[in-house]
Design a protein around this motif. Sequence first.
Motif, PDB file in Angstrom:
ATOM      1  N   LYS A  62       0.802  -1.228   0.000  1.00 10.65           N
ATOM      2  CA  LYS A  62       0.000   0.000   0.000  1.00 10.65           C
ATOM      3  C   LYS A  62       0.834   1.276   0.000  1.00 10.65           C
ATOM      4  O   LYS A  62       0.478   2.246  -0.661  1.00 10.65           O
ATOM      5  N   ASP A  63       1.961   1.292   0.705  1.00  8.19           N
ATOM      6  CA  ASP A  63       2.806   2.496   0.700  1.00  8.19           C
ATOM      7  C   ASP A  63       3.463   2.693  -0.662  1.00  8.19           C
ATOM      8  O   ASP A  63       3.548   3.814  -1.167  1.00  8.19           O
ATOM      9  N   GLU A  64       3.916   1.612  -1.246  1.00  6.30           N
ATOM     10  CA  GLU A  64       4.519   1.674  -2.584  1.00  6.30           C
ATOM     11  C   GLU A  64       3.491   2.127  -3.613  1.00  6.30           C
ATOM     12  O   GLU A  64       3.779   2.969  -4.478  1.00  6.30           O
ATOM     13  N   ILE A  65       2.293   1.600  -3.509  1.00  3.15           N
ATOM     14  CA  ILE A  65       1.201   1.980  -4.407  1.00  3.15           C
ATOM     15  C   ILE A  65       0.892   3.467  -4.271  1.00  3.15           C
ATOM     16  O   ILE A  65       0.690   4.162  -5.271  1.00  3.15           O
ATOM     17  N   ALA A  66       0.894   3.971  -3.040  1.00  2.00           N
ATOM     18  CA  ALA A  66       0.623   5.396  -2.816  1.00  2.00           C
ATOM     19  C   ALA A  66       1.677   6.275  -3.485  1.00  2.00           C
ATOM     20  O   ALA A  66       1.346   7.309  -4.078  1.00  2.00           O
ATOM     21  N   VAL A  67       2.941   5.881  -3.418  1.00  2.00           N
ATOM     22  CA  VAL A  67       4.015   6.660  -4.053  1.00  2.00           C
ATOM     23  C   VAL A  67       3.863   6.631  -5.570  1.00  2.00           C
ATOM     24  O   VAL A  67       3.965   7.674  -6.236  1.00  2.00           O
ATOM     25  N   ILE A  68       3.616   5.457  -6.124  1.00  2.00           N
ATOM     26  CA  ILE A  68       3.431   5.347  -7.578  1.00  2.00           C
ATOM     27  C   ILE A  68       2.234   6.194  -8.006  1.00  2.00           C
ATOM     28  O   ILE A  68       2.307   6.937  -8.991  1.00  2.00           O
ATOM     29  N   TYR A  69       1.150   6.109  -7.255  1.00  2.00           N
ATOM     30  CA  TYR A  69      -0.061   6.881  -7.556  1.00  2.00           C
ATOM     31  C   TYR A  69       0.234   8.380  -7.576  1.00  2.00           C
ATOM     32  O   TYR A  69      -0.222   9.109  -8.453  1.00  2.00           O
ATOM     33  N   ASP A  70       1.028   8.833  -6.630  1.00  2.00           N
ATOM     34  CA  ASP A  70       1.350  10.247  -6.512  1.00  2.00           C
ATOM     35  C   ASP A  70       2.350  10.713  -7.572  1.00  2.00           C
ATOM     36  O   ASP A  70       2.191  11.785  -8.157  1.00  2.00           O
TER      37      ASP A  70
END
Length: 112
Positions: free
Chosen positions: A36-44
């Motif tokens: 989830k943290d990695e996904i949040a960075v990619i999303y941003d």
Amino acid sequence: MAVIRTENERDLVVEADLSDLHAFIDEATRNLDEYKDEIAVIYDKMPKFDYIYFCFYAYSTYRLLEATLDFDTSDVGHIRVVAPDEFFYAFYGMIATLHIQASAKDNKELGA
């Protein structure tokens, strides 16, 4: 399935196409809390690089790639993902959906 090759002693090249996205979705949904943290960075960050120029290695957002495609980045200095533009746009759509799911799950667990 994606082709993983070493271009030189420090560069890993991941050649992917749209058919590889299913494996990413499966891995991410099975282990959403882990990514989830990695996904949040990619999303941003990915939109800031016009999607297709995003550097997974620079933001340490390659664990999902590693797990999905079964490779190890510990001995390389750079990862380059080579894929059709459609792959990156579809990948981002997948990331956006997973980001929403992870955020909703977090909010539900927090009682919000």
